[in-house]
Design a protein around this motif. Sequence first.
Motif, PDB file in Angstrom:
ATOM      1  N   CYS A 198       0.808  -1.190  -0.239  1.00 24.80           N
ATOM      2  CA  CYS A 198      -0.012  -0.061  -0.009  1.00 24.80           C
ATOM      3  C   CYS A 198       1.078   1.146  -0.046  1.00 24.80           C
ATOM      4  O   CYS A 198       0.728   2.182  -0.728  1.00 24.80           O
ATOM      5  N   THR A 199       1.768   1.374   0.723  1.00 28.22           N
ATOM      6  CA  THR A 199       2.607   2.420   0.793  1.00 28.22           C
ATOM      7  C   THR A 199       3.692   2.438  -0.370  1.00 28.22           C
ATOM      8  O   THR A 199       3.822   3.771  -1.128  1.00 28.22           O
ATOM      9  N   GLN A 200       4.008   1.385  -0.941  1.00 21.64           N
ATOM     10  CA  GLN A 200       4.426   1.459  -2.317  1.00 21.64           C
ATOM     11  C   GLN A 200       3.559   2.219  -3.381  1.00 21.64           C
ATOM     12  O   GLN A 200       4.016   3.065  -4.294  1.00 21.64           O
ATOM     13  N   LEU A 201       2.455   1.823  -3.490  1.00 18.85           N
ATOM     14  CA  LEU A 201       1.388   2.503  -4.328  1.00 18.85           C
ATOM     15  C   LEU A 201       1.217   3.823  -4.006  1.00 18.85           C
ATOM     16  O   LEU A 201       0.971   4.594  -4.916  1.00 18.85           O
ATOM     17  N   ASP A 202       1.038   4.300  -2.802  1.00 16.15           N
ATOM     18  CA  ASP A 202       0.914   5.535  -2.341  1.00 16.15           C
ATOM     19  C   ASP A 202       2.023   6.447  -3.178  1.00 16.15           C
ATOM     20  O   ASP A 202       1.983   7.674  -3.473  1.00 16.15           O
ATOM     21  N   ASP A 203       3.193   5.833  -2.939  1.00 14.46           N
ATOM     22  CA  ASP A 203       4.396   6.594  -3.482  1.00 14.46           C
ATOM     23  C   ASP A 203       4.444   6.759  -4.839  1.00 14.46           C
ATOM     24  O   ASP A 203       4.629   7.774  -5.498  1.00 14.46           O
ATOM     25  N   GLU A 204       3.808   5.605  -5.574  1.00  8.29           N
ATOM     26  CA  GLU A 204       4.048   5.591  -7.100  1.00  8.29           C
ATOM     27  C   GLU A 204       2.912   6.365  -7.743  1.00  8.29           C
ATOM     28  O   GLU A 204       3.271   6.924  -8.825  1.00  8.29           O
ATOM     29  N   LEU A 205       1.803   5.958  -7.106  1.00  5.88           N
ATOM     30  CA  LEU A 205       0.598   6.961  -7.832  1.00  5.88           C
ATOM     31  C   LEU A 205       0.039   7.717  -7.023  1.00  5.88           C
ATOM     32  O   LEU A 205      -0.592   9.005  -7.780  1.00  5.88           O
ATOM     33  N   GLY A 206       0.042   7.939  -5.742  1.00  5.91           N
ATOM     34  CA  GLY A 206      -0.242   8.999  -4.980  1.00  5.91           C
ATOM     35  C   GLY A 206      -1.938   9.181  -4.890  1.00  5.91           C
ATOM     36  O   GLY A 206      -2.546   8.373  -5.174  1.00  5.91           O
ATOM     37  N   ASP A 207      -2.112  10.252  -4.297  1.00  6.85           N
ATOM     38  CA  ASP A 207      -3.785  10.402  -4.109  1.00  6.85           C
ATOM     39  C   ASP A 207      -4.121  10.912  -5.629  1.00  6.85           C
ATOM     40  O   ASP A 207      -4.155  12.157  -5.732  1.00  6.85           O
ATOM     41  N   ILE A 208      -4.675  10.124  -6.285  1.00  7.71           N
ATOM     42  CA  ILE A 208      -4.821  10.520  -7.798  1.00  7.71           C
ATOM     43  C   ILE A 208      -6.034  11.141  -7.896  1.00  7.71           C
ATOM     44  O   ILE A 208      -5.884  12.021  -8.771  1.00  7.71           O
ATOM     45  N   TYR A 209      -6.966  10.894  -7.250  1.00  8.12           N
ATOM     46  CA  TYR A 209      -8.259  11.519  -7.223  1.00  8.12           C
ATOM     47  C   TYR A 209      -8.037  13.329  -6.663  1.00  8.12           C
ATOM     48  O   TYR A 209      -8.379  14.178  -7.359  1.00  8.12           O
ATOM     49  N   GLY A 210      -7.381  13.129  -5.676  1.00  9.16           N
ATOM     50  CA  GLY A 210      -7.039  14.592  -5.243  1.00  9.16           C
ATOM     51  C   GLY A 210      -6.186  15.464  -6.314  1.00  9.16           C
ATOM     52  O   GLY A 210      -6.528  16.715  -6.381  1.00  9.16           O
ATOM     53  N   ALA A 211      -5.171  14.746  -6.755  1.00  9.22           N
ATOM     54  CA  ALA A 211      -4.610  15.344  -8.045  1.00  9.22           C
ATOM     55  C   ALA A 211      -5.373  15.951  -8.948  1.00  9.22           C
ATOM     56  O   ALA A 211      -5.102  16.837  -9.562  1.00  9.22           O
ATOM     57  N   ILE A 212      -6.118  14.908  -9.685  1.00  7.03           N
ATOM     58  CA  ILE A 212      -7.239  15.241 -10.450  1.00  7.03           C
ATOM     59  C   ILE A 212      -8.139  16.407  -9.943  1.00  7.03           C
ATOM     60  O   ILE A 212      -8.202  17.355 -11.037  1.00  7.03           O
ATOM     61  N   MET A 213      -8.367  16.540  -8.939  1.00  5.78           N
ATOM     62  CA  MET A 213      -9.314  17.761  -8.422  1.00  5.78           C
ATOM     63  C   MET A 213      -8.545  19.083  -8.332  1.00  5.78           C
ATOM     64  O   MET A 213      -9.185  20.026  -8.805  1.00  5.78           O
ATOM     65  N   ASP A 214      -7.110  18.934  -7.961  1.00  4.47           N
ATOM     66  CA  ASP A 214      -6.449  20.197  -7.903  1.00  4.47           C
ATOM     67  C   ASP A 214      -6.205  20.570  -9.292  1.00  4.47           C
ATOM     68  O   ASP A 214      -6.210  22.005  -9.677  1.00  4.47           O
ATOM     69  N   LEU A 215      -5.978  19.720 -10.178  1.00  2.19           N
ATOM     70  CA  LEU A 215      -5.829  20.118 -11.737  1.00  2.19           C
ATOM     71  C   LEU A 215      -6.935  20.727 -12.210  1.00  2.19           C
ATOM     72  O   LEU A 215      -6.861  21.666 -13.084  1.00  2.19           O
ATOM     73  N   GLU A 216      -8.157  20.015 -12.080  1.00  2.00           N
ATOM     74  CA  GLU A 216      -9.309  20.874 -12.686  1.00  2.00           C
ATOM     75  C   GLU A 216      -9.715  22.041 -11.829  1.00  2.00           C
ATOM     76  O   GLU A 216     -10.224  22.940 -12.462  1.00  2.00           O
ATOM     77  N   SER A 217      -9.432  22.105 -10.649  1.00  2.00           N
ATOM     78  CA  SER A 217      -9.531  23.515 -10.064  1.00  2.00           C
ATOM     79  C   SER A 217      -8.659  24.472 -10.618  1.00  2.00           C
ATOM     80  O   SER A 217      -9.108  25.835 -11.100  1.00  2.00           O
ATOM     81  N   LYS A 218      -7.416  24.173 -10.872  1.00  2.00           N
ATOM     82  CA  LYS A 218      -6.684  25.157 -11.584  1.00  2.00           C
ATOM     83  C   LYS A 218      -7.086  25.609 -13.042  1.00  2.00           C
ATOM     84  O   LYS A 218      -6.977  26.810 -13.448  1.00  2.00           O
ATOM     85  N   ALA A 219      -7.700  24.495 -13.737  1.00  2.00           N
ATOM     86  CA  ALA A 219      -8.061  24.782 -15.039  1.00  2.00           C
ATOM     87  C   ALA A 219      -9.325  25.726 -14.946  1.00  2.00           C
ATOM     88  O   ALA A 219      -9.487  26.646 -16.030  1.00  2.00           O
ATOM     89  N   TYR A 220     -10.336  25.690 -13.977  1.00  2.00           N
ATOM     90  CA  TYR A 220     -11.319  26.421 -13.838  1.00  2.00           C
ATOM     91  C   TYR A 220     -10.854  27.937 -13.425  1.00  2.00           C
ATOM     92  O   TYR A 220     -11.595  28.912 -13.785  1.00  2.00           O
ATOM     93  N   ARG A 221      -9.975  28.007 -12.492  1.00  2.00           N
ATOM     94  CA  ARG A 221      -9.585  29.185 -12.166  1.00  2.00           C
ATOM     95  C   ARG A 221      -8.712  29.787 -13.571  1.00  2.00           C
ATOM     96  O   ARG A 221      -9.046  31.310 -13.601  1.00  2.00           O
TER      97      ARG A 221
END
Length: 474
Positions: free
Chosen positions: A367-390
């Motif tokens: 699980c820790t390995q997946l966290d490091d490799e993939l990260g919080d993918i949903y949160g990353a998508i939300m951050d990028l989409e928020s930047k796109a709307y800004r």
Amino acid sequence: MVSYVANGEFGIAKSKELCGFIKVRGSPEHMTSTARYDYLCHLVGEEECVLRAIGGLLAFVVQNGVLAAVATDDESIEINAIRHRNFCDVMDISPTTLRALHVFSQDTHPIGRGGLTPKEGLSLYGILKSHVKTGAARKLLRLWLLYPSTNIQTVTERQFVVDFLRRSSNAAILQALNDALRGVKNAPGVLCRLRKICGGINDWKALYSSLKSFIIVLDTMKVAMQQNEDVKSSPLFAHATSVSETHLRQCVDWIDAVVDFEESTASGKLVVAQGFSEEIDEMKRCHSGLDDFLTSVAVQEHENFLEMDNPPSLSSLCFTYQPQIGYLVMLSKADVDRVGFENLKQCGMSFIFSSPEQGYHFKNDRCTQLDDELGDIYGAIMDLESKAYRYLETKVFEASASILEVAALVRELDCLQAFACAANEFSWTKPNFLEDEDRLVVEDGRHPLLELVVPSYVPNSTNLRGGDIQIVTG
């Protein structure tokens, strides 16, 4: 009702003190009373009579319990907006006269229920309002009827547009404008909400619809000018040709590129359209394939458990992803009760949380390995989409001056087309002004409301000349 206010309530010192408590919506937060006073003066000026009037009004509403009294610098009286009204060249008509002439007529609920908004009854405003397509134009129409213009040039310019639109030869133009105006929403209100970072998918839908309608209206007016030489003398149509559509079209293209209206409506949140950002698209593909990927990881991890010395007896093992928490191993309650927390801990499993529906959740090295490799993918998508709307908002704000300019033009045009539609429906005619003659001549005059409610109506002619005229009705 007339209320008398003591002269002392309009004192300049007291008025300035009360003005310091006014907080206009949209002004900077955490302002002192001095800063609020300076901000108000920036909006209304520093004329003593204006400040006295504001102070006297505030004192009156506070004394009558409409607003709570304020006493400290931290308190304020918040108002929505300050609008300037120019009462030069307008007719002052009393509310009693407006009701008597049925310019406005409100019908209350027949059983007298309180709290229900009265409806507009049979009135001149009601007839014209039924032909208006936008809410902003309804407010402007009401203002025109409350304070009719006495400026001959203004009235003549409006009459010209109404007369042009009501001609049978221009029926296609009027119909095209009507169709376009139906798509106009409250664009200024949307811009205000976007600036406060509280806009949602419905606001973007309204803005998108308005911008496309604005472009159609401007194009229709430009075509009308090309086909009719006489309309070039109209300031309203001339204004339409001088407005650049570039900013409007750019905003439409940006919204098209960024906003996925279908997905946003279905999910209840703003979603970026596919193709706008390769990075977002790749993350979404990865996120959509997580279930299959985690299933394969779970199979592999279960095999690793079986290769251990004294492996725990697990009936099932699942990997799951939780936004902001990461990747977890999920075990059933029966397996955890049978194996025990201590044995699972020795196998490298750290307990995170449990839920009655899904069982127990743990983290291990995988699980820790997946966290490091993939990260919080949903949160990353939300951050990028928020930047796109800004980023989209900044593009829209750059065009806000053009949007507001066209919105004001379209609002006036909507009022005038309502007059044209009503004129066609009820056979109204355009009066002519005789500036050099003190006469009022009406041939076969008809009452616009009375003829609607009687079985037969006899037109009346009027010919009045010179002197003061008083009309007595009864």
